[in-house]
Write a protein that holds these residues in place. Structure first.
Motif, short mmCIF file in Angstrom:
data_model
loop_
_atom_site.label_atom_id
_atom_site.label_comp_id
_atom_site.label_asym_id
_atom_site.label_seq_id
_atom_site.Cartn_x
_atom_site.Cartn_y
_atom_site.Cartn_z
N TYR A 106 57.52 13.72 23.55
CA TYR A 106 58.42 12.65 23.99
C TYR A 106 58.24 12.38 25.49
O TYR A 106 58.61 11.33 25.99
CB TYR A 106 59.87 13.01 23.68
N GLY A 154 55.13 8.49 26.60
CA GLY A 154 56.24 8.81 25.71
C GLY A 154 57.53 8.17 26.20
O GLY A 154 57.67 7.86 27.39
N GLY A 168 56.57 13.43 17.38
CA GLY A 168 57.13 14.16 18.51
C GLY A 168 56.91 15.65 18.40
O GLY A 168 57.04 16.38 19.38
N SER A 222 56.95 9.91 17.59
CA SER A 222 56.86 10.19 19.02
C SER A 222 57.35 9.02 19.88
O SER A 222 57.86 9.22 20.97
CB SER A 222 55.41 10.50 19.40
#
Length: 820
Positions: free
Chosen positions: A295, A333, A358, A370
Motif C-alpha cells: 500500500y 501505492g 496489497g 493494492s
C-alpha cells in the motif's frame, strides 16, 4: 465579322498560353526550401527534410490534413543543406554530397542510392487507414520498403528471439518486461531507418517487402541515415536523438544484488563480506520494499522498520568505498504522498499494474487489491513531483544511483480500451512505447539540474530511441535462469547497441531460478552444479558487457554462496571479477570513445568485418570495444541443460518445490572444447596463451570452467590496471600496456575526475598511443588536456605477446619505445 474572327484567334492563343503555363507548373510542382522540398502526389503531401547531407526525414500525410509533430526522440532540427534537384518527367533526383534520392512525384515513392549510384533502399508503398483513437479521428499508418534478398538488418531493440539479423521476422512492438523496442534498423549496406512513431507497431519482414505499421499516426514519419558503415549509422542516429554522457568509473566495477535484501543489516553485511574476502565490489542494490508494504508501494522513502536508520546504512556503505542504488518504480501505492498529490491532479492511470495485491503472496490475493497505479510520465509537472519526493526521501540521504524498474511500464490486463487512457500528450495508445524515454529522462534532467557533482546513472528495465542521452543502462528484464535465455542475451545486447543505445546488461544467472532449488534447501540452490555452471558462464559473459551485475530471485548469488577460495566455482567467479577490474582503464577509455566518437561497447562482428560474409549472422560472438573478441560459452558442458519455460507471472509461483534427482561428482576441472570463428581481415591472439591464429577460420578451443575463448585483434594496444578492491582504490600511475602486433595500432588512454561533469568543461586528459608495426615502435604521445588531481608522473610496463617487456617513465611528454 473580321472583328469576331480576331477575338476568336486571340482567345485560342490565350488558352494555349495558359495551358502551357499549367503544364509548366505541373512539371515543377514541388516547393524548395534551404533544408528540403515538398510536393503533392497520389492524394498525399510529401515532405523531404534534410538533417545534414547524409540524413533525411520523410513525412507523408493525406491531402486535406495537416501534420504537426514535436518528436520525443529527435532533438536535432532540420539543417540548411546544400543539395541539387533535377527533374525528368515524374522523377525528382535530389543530390547531396553524401546521398542521392529519387522521388516519384506520381506515387510518392522514394529510392535511396549512393552518389556513385549504388542502390541502398527503396520504398514500396505508403498506406493511411482511418482510425478512431479514443474519440480523436486520425490514421493507422504503414510504410513499406524493398530490401535485397540476402541483406541482413539489425536493431529493433532488446529482442529475446535469439537472432542477430532480423530478416523474416514478424514482431509486435509494444514495450514489455523482457522485450524493449526501438523502431530502428540498420543494414550491412551502410544505412539505417528510424520509424519515429510511439504507438503499438508491427514490424514485418517478408521476401517481397519490409514494413513498419503503427496503430496511430497523423502521417508517415521516418528518417533515413546513410552512415557508410555501422559506426557511421550509429553516429547519425545519436546526432538525431542525443549523444551518450559519461557515467562514473565505479559503475563499470562489479555490482551485487538480489531480490531482495530484507534489512539494512543484511545489505551492509554483504559489502562487509566482500571486503573481508578481498573480492572487488563497487555497487550494491537495494530492491523493492525498503518502503514497507504494497500500500506504500514506491514511497521512495526508507519507512520500513527493517531500515531504521537509512542515513547510517548509506554512510556505512560509503565508508567501505562502495555505492548504493535503490529500486524506484513508475507506479505508486495509495498510501504514498506521491499518489495523493498526483491523484488530485489527474496524473495517475487506471489500468492494472504490478503488484496487484496489497499482500505479498502468489497468486495475488485480490480480496485485498493494492490500488497501485502508474503515473503519467508524459506530464512535465508529474515528473517534477516524482523528483521532488525522490530527492527529499532518497537522494538527499546520499543514494548514488537509480534502479528504475518497470519503466515500460507494467501493464497487466492489456485490454484494448486501456490504450484509450488519457495522458498529457494524448491517448496512451499514441505514445505507448515512449514511456520509458519520458520516465528515465525525467529523473536524469532533474538530477542534472540539482547537482553537477555526481553523474547520473540509471539502471532501467525498458528503453526507447534517444534514451542513450540520459545516462541509462538498460537490462533485459526478468529473464529465466536457463541456457536458452543466456544464449538470447548475446544477440539481444548486440541488436540494442546497433540502435545507438550502447549500455546493456542482463541479470547474471538469470532472474527466475526457482527450478534449481528443487532438491536443495532454500539457501543452497547455489550448490546445485546445474546452476553453478550456468551462473559461472553467465558471469563470464557479463564481464564483457557495459555493466557487470549479479541479480536474481530464488537462488542467492553472492560469491560466498558458491563455496570458498580454493573451490573451483568460487575461484572462477573471483577470477573474472578481478579480470574486470584490471580492464577498467580499457573500459573507461572505450566509454570515452563511445561518448566522444559515437563508438559502441558491444560490437557485432559485422560492424568491423562486414567484408567477411560469415560474420553477418553470427549470434554467439562479438567484440567488446574494438580489441577483444569474446566467445562466451552458451551451452552446458558438465551438466544437462535444464529447460525452463516461465513468464514474469509464472516465475513468482513458488509452490512447486518437488524433489528431483540431484547431480553429484561433477568434475568442473575437466577440459572441454568449443568451436570459435575468427573473422577474416585480422590475425588473433589468444588472450590466455598469446598464441597467434589467422582470421577467416573456425578453430577448436580448449577451455575449462575458469576460461572462455577470448582473443585480441592484432593491431591492438590495451591498458591494464592494478589489482584493487574498488575502482578508485589506486591511481593509474603504473599501468601495463599490452601491445598485440601484426598491424599498426592506436589507442587513447582517457582519464578525468571519474564522477562529476567537469569533463564537459574540458577537465580531462587524453594520452594518444601509436604502434608502428613495421618499425616495432610504440609511441606514447604528449598528454592532451588537464584536470585537478591528474597524474603528473607515471610509468608504463609494455609487454608483447612473445614475452618482451620494457618499463618506461612518462612525464606527459612524447616517449618512443623500440622493440628489436
Amino acid at each position: 465579322m473580321n472583328f469576331k474572327k480576331i477575338n476568336i484567334k486571340a482567345l485560342i492563343i490565350t488558352i494555349v498560353v495558359i495551358s502551357g503555363i499549367e503544364q509548366n507548373v505541373s512539371a515543377q510542382s514541388y516547393k524548395k526550401t534551404d533544408s528540403g522540398l515538398s510536393f503533392y502526389a497520389d492524394k498525399m503531401n510529401v515532405e523531404v527534410k534534410f538533417y545534414g547531407p547524409n540524413t533525411v526525414r520523410i513525412i507523408k500525410y493525406p491531402s486535406g490534413t495537416s501534420f504537426v509533430k514535436n518528436s520525443l526522440s529527435v532533438i536535432k532540427q532540420e539543417q540548411k543543406t546544400k543539395f541539387s534537384v533535377t527533374e525528368n518527367k515524374d522523377i525528382l533526383s535530389i543530390k547531396t554530397n553524401d546521398l542521392q534520392i529519387s522521388v516519384n512525384t506520381k506515387n510518392g515513392e522514394i529510392a535511396y542510392t549512393t552518389t556513385s549510384g549504388k542502390e541502398l533502399l527503396k520504398e514500396k508503398g505508403s498506406n493511411f487507414k482511418s482510425f478512431n483513437d479514443a474519440g480523436n479521428p486520425t490514421y493507422s499508418v504503414t510504410q513499406s520498403f524493398q530490401l535485397e534478398k540476402d541483406e541482413p538488418i539489425y536493431g529493433l531493440g532488446i529482442l529475446q528471439n535469439g537472432k542477430l539479423s532480423q530478416r523474416n521476422q514478424d514482431i509486435r512492438m509494444v514495450q514489455n518486461n523482457t522485450w524493449d523496442f526501438v523502431p530502428f534498423f540498420q543494414s550491412v549496406k551502410g544505412y539505417g531507418v528510424f520509424w519515429d512513431n510511439y504507438s503499438p507497431t508491427q514490424f514485418t519482414d517478408k521476401p517481397d517487402k519490409t514494413s513498419f505499421s503503427s496503430e496511430v499516426g497523423e502521417g508517415v514519419d521516418y528518417y533515413f541515415i546513410y552512415g557508410k558503415n555501422a559506426d557511421g549509422i550509429i553516429a547519425g542516429m545519436r546526432n538525431l536523438t542525443g549523444n551518450v554522457p559519461m557515467i562514473p568509473l565505479w559503475t563499470y566495477g562489479y555490482w551485487q544484488s538480489k531480490e531482495r535484501y530484507k534489512s539494512q543489516d543484511e545489505l551492509v553485511d554483504v559489502v562487509k563480506k566482500y571486503r573481508d574476502l578481498k573480492v572487488p565490489l563497487d555497487g550494491i542494490i537495494q530492491d523493492w520494499q525498503y518502503w514497507g508494504n504494497n500500500y506504500q508501494w514506491n514511497a521512495m522513502d526508507f519507512i520500513s522498520p527493517d531500515f531504521p536508520d537509512a542515513k547510517k546504512m548509506i554512510n556505512d556503505i560509503h565508508g567501505m568505498n562502495a555505492h548504493l542504488s535503490v529500486s524506484i518504480w513508475s507506479s505508486f501505492g495509495p498510501m504514498t504522498k506521491q499518489y495523493r498529490e498526483m491523484d488530485k491532479k489527474g496524473m495517475l492511470f487506471n489500468f492494472k499494474t504490478w503488484p496487484e495485491s496489497g499482500r505479498e503472496v502468489w497468486p495475488p490475493d485480490m480480496n485485498y487489491p493494492s490500488g497501485v497505479r502508474v503515473y503519467d510520465a508524459y506530464n512535465p509537472e508529474a515528473r517534477d513531483i516524482y523528483w521532488k519526493y525522490l530527492n527529499k526521501g532518497v537522494f538527499s540521504l546520499g543514494v548514488d544511483t537509480w534502479w528504475m524498474d518497470s519503466t515500460e511500464p507494467d501493464h497487466l490486463s492489456q485490454k484494448p480500451e486501456d490504450l484509450d487512457t488519457k495522458t498529457y500528450l494524448g491517448s496512451f495508445r499514441k505514445v505507448r512505447n515512449a514511456y520509458p524515454l519520458m520516465a528515465v529522462g525525467g529523473v536524469y534532467d532533474h538530477q542534472r539540474a540539482t547537482t553537477s557533482d555526481k553523474r547520473v546513472f540509471i539502471l532501467t528495465r525498458s528503453a526507447f530511441a534517444g534514451q542513450q542521452r540520459y545516462g541509462a543502462n538498460t537490462w533485459s528484464g526478468d529473464v529465466n535462469s536457463s541456457w536458452e535465455s543466456l544464449r538470447n542475451q548475446v544477440p539481444a545486447g548486440l541488436n540494442f547497441s546497433l540502435t545507438g543505445n550502447p549500455n546493456f546488461n542482463s541479470d547474471i544467472g538469470g532472474f527466475f531460478a526457482g527450478s534449481y532449488k528443487k532438491g536443495w534447501s532454500e539457501s543452497s540452490g547455489s550448490k546445485n552444479p546445474m546452476f553453478q555452471e550456468l551462473y559461472v558462464r553467465w558471469l563470464q559473459y557479463g564481464t564483457f558487457t557495459p555493466m557487470m551485475r549479479s541479480h536474481g530471485t530464488d537462488v542467492p548469488r553472492e560469491i560466498y554462496q558458491f563455496g570458498q577460495k580454493g573451490d573451483v566455482v568460487y575461484d572462477a567467479i573471483e577470477k573474472f571479477i578481478k579480470l574486470r577490474y584490471t580492464m577498467l582503464p580499457y573500459i573507461y577509455s572505450v566509454s570515452w570513445d563511445v561518448s566522444k566518437n559515437n563508438s559502441s561497447f558491444l560490437r557485432a562482428l559485422s560492424m568491423d568485418f562486414s567484408s567477411d560474409k560469415k560474420t553477418w549472422d553470427i549470434n554467439n560472438e562479438y567484440l567488446f570495444g574494438k580489441s577483444f573478441l569474446v566467445a562466451p560459452i552458451l551451452n552446458p558442458q558438465y551438466t544437462p541443460e535444464k529447460i525452463v519455460k516461465t513468464d514474469e507471472n509464472q516465475g513468482w509461483d513458488k509452490k512447486d518445490e518437488s524433489k528431483e534427482n540431484t547431480l553429484s561428482n561433477v568434475d568442473f576441472t575437466q577440459n572441454k572444447t568449443v568451436k570459435v570463428y575468427l573473422p577474416a581481415g585480422s590475425d588473433w591472439f589468444d588472450f590466455w596463451t598469446n598464441e597467434k591464429q589467422k582470421g577467416g577460420q573456425e578453430i577448436q578451443k580448449t577451455v575449462n570452467l575458469q576460461s572462455i575463448p577470448l582473443y585480441v585483434k592484432s593491431g591492438s594496444i590495451i591498458p591494464f590496471g592494478p589489482d584493487v578492491q574498488y575502482a578508485t582504490e589506486k591511481k593509474w600511475d603504473n599501468l601495463t600496456l599490452k601491445v598485440y602486433p601484426g598491424s599498426d595500432a592506436d589507442f587513447v588512454l582517457y582519464e578525468d575526475e571519474f564522477d562529476n561533469y567537469n569533463y564537459e568543461k574540458g577537465d580531462y586528459t587524453e594520452i594518444p598511443m601509436h604502434w608502428n608495426d613495421k618499425s616495432r615502435t610504440l609511441t606514447i604521445d604528449t598528454r592532451k588536456g588537464k584536470y585537478k588531481g591528474m597524474i603528473e608522473n607515471r610509468s608504463f610496463t609494455i609487454i608483447l605477446p612473445n614475452g618482451q617487456q620494457k618499463i618506461v617513465a612518462y612525464s606527459d611528454k612524447n616517449v618512443k619505445v623500440i622493440f628489436k
